[in-house]
Design an enzyme around this catalytic site. Structure first.
Site, PDB file in Angstrom:
ATOM      1  N   GLY A 266       0.759  -1.319  -0.075  1.00 37.40           N
ATOM      2  CA  GLY A 266       0.103  -0.103   0.086  1.00 37.40           C
ATOM      3  C   GLY A 266       0.778   1.360  -0.043  1.00 37.40           C
ATOM      4  N   ASP A 310      -7.510 -10.853  -8.499  1.00 40.10           N
ATOM      5  CA  ASP A 310      -6.703 -10.850  -9.398  1.00 40.10           C
ATOM      6  C   ASP A 310      -6.748  -9.976 -10.428  1.00 40.10           C
ATOM      7  OD1 ASP A 310      -4.821 -11.863 -11.582  1.00 40.10           O
ATOM      8  OD2 ASP A 310      -5.471 -13.833 -11.464  1.00 40.10           O
ATOM      9  N   CYS A 382      10.495  -2.932  -9.404  1.00 40.34           N
ATOM     10  CA  CYS A 382      11.758  -2.904  -8.500  1.00 40.34           C
ATOM     11  C   CYS A 382      12.841  -3.773  -9.017  1.00 40.34           C
ATOM     12  CB  CYS A 382      11.445  -2.871  -7.044  1.00 40.34           C
ATOM     13  SG  CYS A 382      10.787  -4.218  -6.439  1.00 40.34           S
TER      14      CYS A 382
HETATM   15  C1  SAM Z   1       5.947  -4.666  -5.995  1.00 39.34           C
HETATM   16  S1  SAM Z   1       4.499  -5.258  -5.056  1.00 39.34           S
HETATM   17  C2  SAM Z   1       3.369  -3.807  -5.108  1.00 39.34           C
HETATM   18  C3  SAM Z   1       4.016  -2.745  -3.892  1.00 39.34           C
HETATM   19  C4  SAM Z   1       3.075  -1.779  -3.659  1.00 39.34           C
HETATM   20  N1  SAM Z   1       2.356  -1.014  -4.974  1.00 39.34           N
HETATM   21  C5  SAM Z   1       3.346  -0.507  -2.975  1.00 39.34           C
HETATM   22  O1  SAM Z   1       3.855   0.537  -3.301  1.00 39.34           O
HETATM   23  O2  SAM Z   1       3.303  -0.918  -1.661  1.00 39.34           O
HETATM   24  C6  SAM Z   1       3.437  -6.210  -6.000  1.00 39.34           C
HETATM   25  C7  SAM Z   1       2.171  -6.642  -5.435  1.00 39.34           C
HETATM   26  O3  SAM Z   1       1.364  -7.357  -6.322  1.00 39.34           O
HETATM   27  C8  SAM Z   1       0.619  -8.221  -6.010  1.00 39.34           C
HETATM   28  N2  SAM Z   1       0.241  -9.311  -7.137  1.00 39.34           N
HETATM   29  C9  SAM Z   1       0.890 -10.359  -7.828  1.00 39.34           C
HETATM   30  N3  SAM Z   1       0.014 -10.546  -8.791  1.00 39.34           N
HETATM   31  C10 SAM Z   1      -1.108  -9.968  -8.584  1.00 39.34           C
HETATM   32  C11 SAM Z   1      -2.208 -10.251  -9.515  1.00 39.34           C
HETATM   33  N4  SAM Z   1      -2.385 -10.851 -10.561  1.00 39.34           N
HETATM   34  N5  SAM Z   1      -3.155  -9.292  -9.176  1.00 39.34           N
HETATM   35  C12 SAM Z   1      -3.236  -8.606  -8.066  1.00 39.34           C
HETATM   36  N6  SAM Z   1      -2.265  -8.422  -7.344  1.00 39.34           N
HETATM   37  C13 SAM Z   1      -0.876  -9.110  -7.566  1.00 39.34           C
HETATM   38  C14 SAM Z   1       1.617  -9.086  -4.931  1.00 39.34           C
HETATM   39  O4  SAM Z   1       0.986  -9.810  -4.079  1.00 39.34           O
HETATM   40  C15 SAM Z   1       2.441  -7.634  -4.238  1.00 39.34           C
HETATM   41  O5  SAM Z   1       1.603  -7.351  -3.163  1.00 39.34           O
END
Ligand code: SAM
Length: 451
Positions: A266, A310, A382
């Site tokens: 978040g 998703d 990242c």
């Molecule tokens: C790089 S992190 C995001 C960090 C967040 N935007 C932040 O600034 O705190 C990627 C996130 O995407 C989620 N994720 C992975 N595949 C996904 C999907 N198909 N749909 C939604 N979320 C997904 C992961 O669980 C993870 O929490």
């Protein structure tokens, strides 16, 4: 009593570090998650930070430590003695680090073994560590010039980074082995950056404003987050400069409808809401990570529509209203943030890369139709790997004639400095450690108005 002795001699953090290492290497658990669990109830904050430091040190030093253990243990320890194996590993890493006196490290390891109820191994632990100290030069000398040993990364990852960054790979690996600074984001809705810096200065925490990131502050003295004034009242969040810059790529305007497609935990969702009066829809596939988004927004007195779903299957959660902005902060190798999470290099496996690339492509392809004509989609990772970054966006562009690559954000009026990083074939790449930022990739794609 053994526990009392252990606590007094620093055995407890050594045992805790070994428990975390066990969780990482044998169960594939993220070190941060294991640290949280293992350190629960550990009163002294200095014990917690020591445990963290020991774990991070071992993650950076694992190939060499593991090789030494193979050389020093004539017979491998039994599976039931795995915790003692990691007590030895933590101690070897600590001896190599040479921050503490050698006799203290050996003593703590022996006491940690006792605390782990493995009294039968205390003599062995003592003997192995003393032998290491006697034979250190020969043990280490045999590995000279081997990148895996020198840098402490798996070979497949060194090869992947070196392939994409033939001139920079050593700097990238080195940056992943340096402890990162504490970087904070000022909540603009709570106070100004000047007020926030004044409050830090009154609390005795040296800090300076980040040049290219309007809400960012980098701490120059080590500080625990609970010592940062007004943290719990919503004045701040912990967020690296590279993550904060993603906001400038979005070019938010009041009244916009914004989708944060991969929202957990978040950080960027909260930043969006601090920056502009927008309507935010935050989608996250993991329930516990979505809960973190909710908790973070609550701390900052912000709100959004939170959807556990998703993002690659919008039919299941989208209400049909198009978005002005879409942020895809895609799941990725996280190779740009290894300095913050040194365990990533051991948790990621080469076979993960195909699945990640497939998800990234699906996120781009399936979310693009949700963007209004004239809207902007920002793709962020990242990662430092081309396959997840500009190559991914390049292949998206080949099948989307209505997508146009936009320029990077313009320089803030207050800043003289250049942003870290460089333009790549599409988008912008910051490598870890550049101007003390984490490594990030950014691309902004504008949707052309329909013909
Ligand atoms: C790089 S992190 C995001 C960090 C967040 N935007 C932040 O600034 O705190 C990627 C996130 O995407 C989620 N994720 C992975 N595949 C996904 C999907 N198909 N749909 C939604 N979320 C997904 C992961 O669980 C993870 O929490």
């Amino acid at each position: 009593m053994p526990t009392q002795t252990g606590a007094n001699t620093g055995a407890r953090p050594r045992l805790a570090a070994a428990e975390v290492a066990l969780a990482v290497f044998d169960s594939g658990q993220a070190a941060d998650v294991a640290l949280e669990r293992v350190c629960e109830g550990m009163g002294a904050s200095k014990d917690r930070s020591l445990t963290r430091r020991l774990v991070h040190g071992l993650m950076r030093d694992w190939p060499m430590v593991n090789a030494h253990l193979k050389d020093l243990l004539h017979t491998p320890l039994k599976p039931k003695d795995r915790l003692s194996f990691f007590i030895l590993a933590v101690a070897l890493s600590e001896l190599r680090d040479a921050r503490e006196p050698e006799h203290a490290v050996v003593h703590c390891a022996v006491e940690a073994t006792r605390l782990a109820k493995a009294q039968h191994l205390t003599k062995l632990v003592n003997a192995i560590l003393r032998r290491f100290l006697r034979e250190r030069e020969a043990l280490e000398g045999q590995w000279l010039g081997k990148p895996v040993m020198e840098w402490g990364y798996p070979k497949w990852l060194i090869d992947a980074i070196a392939n994409d960054w033939p001139d920079d790979w050593v700097d990238i690996l080195a940056a992943g082995n340096v402890s990162p600074p504490l970087t904070l984001r000022v909540n603009r809705r709570h106070w100004s950056r000047e007020q926030a810096l004044d409050a830090l200065s009154h609390a005795g925490i040296g800090a300076k404003a980040l040049e290219w990131v309007g809400d960012g502050v980098i701490c120059e003295t080590r500080a625990a987050i609970r010592d940062v004034p007004e943290f719990m009242d919503g004045g701040w969040s912990v967020q690296d400069a590279g993550a904060q810059w993603a906001l400038d790529w979005l070019q938010l305007e009041p009244g916009q409808r914004v989708l944060d497609a991969c929202a957990g935990p978040g950080g960027k969702a909260a930043h969006c809401l601090e920056r502009a009066d927008i309507t935010l829809v935050a989608v996250e596939s993991e329930a516990d990570r979505l809960a973190q988004v909710g908790a973070g927004l609550e701390r900052l007195s912000l709100s959004a529509e939170l959807i556990c779903g998703d993002a690659t299957t919008p039919d299941q959660w989208w209400d049909g209203q198009a978005f002005d902005r879409i942020l895809i902060d895609a799941p990725c190798s996280a190779t740009g943030v290894i300095r913050r999470h040194p365990d990533i290099r051991w948790l990621r496996q080469p076979q993960d890369m195909d699945a990640l690339a497939e998800t990234q492509a699906m996120l781009l392809n399936r979310l693009w139709p949700l963007l209004k004509p004239g809207g902007i989609l920002v793709y962020v990772t990242c990662s430092v790997l081309a396959r997840e970054n500009h190559q991914q966006v390049q292949s998206f562009l080949e099948s989307h004639v209505d997508a146009q690559v936009l320029e990077p954000p313009t320089q803030p009026a207050t800043s003289q400095a250049k942003p870290p990083g460089r333009a790549v074939s599409v988008g912008w790449q910051v490598l870890p450690g550049e101007q003390d930022w984490d490594g990030f990739y950014y691309a902004a794609l504008g949707r052309l108005p329909s013909a």
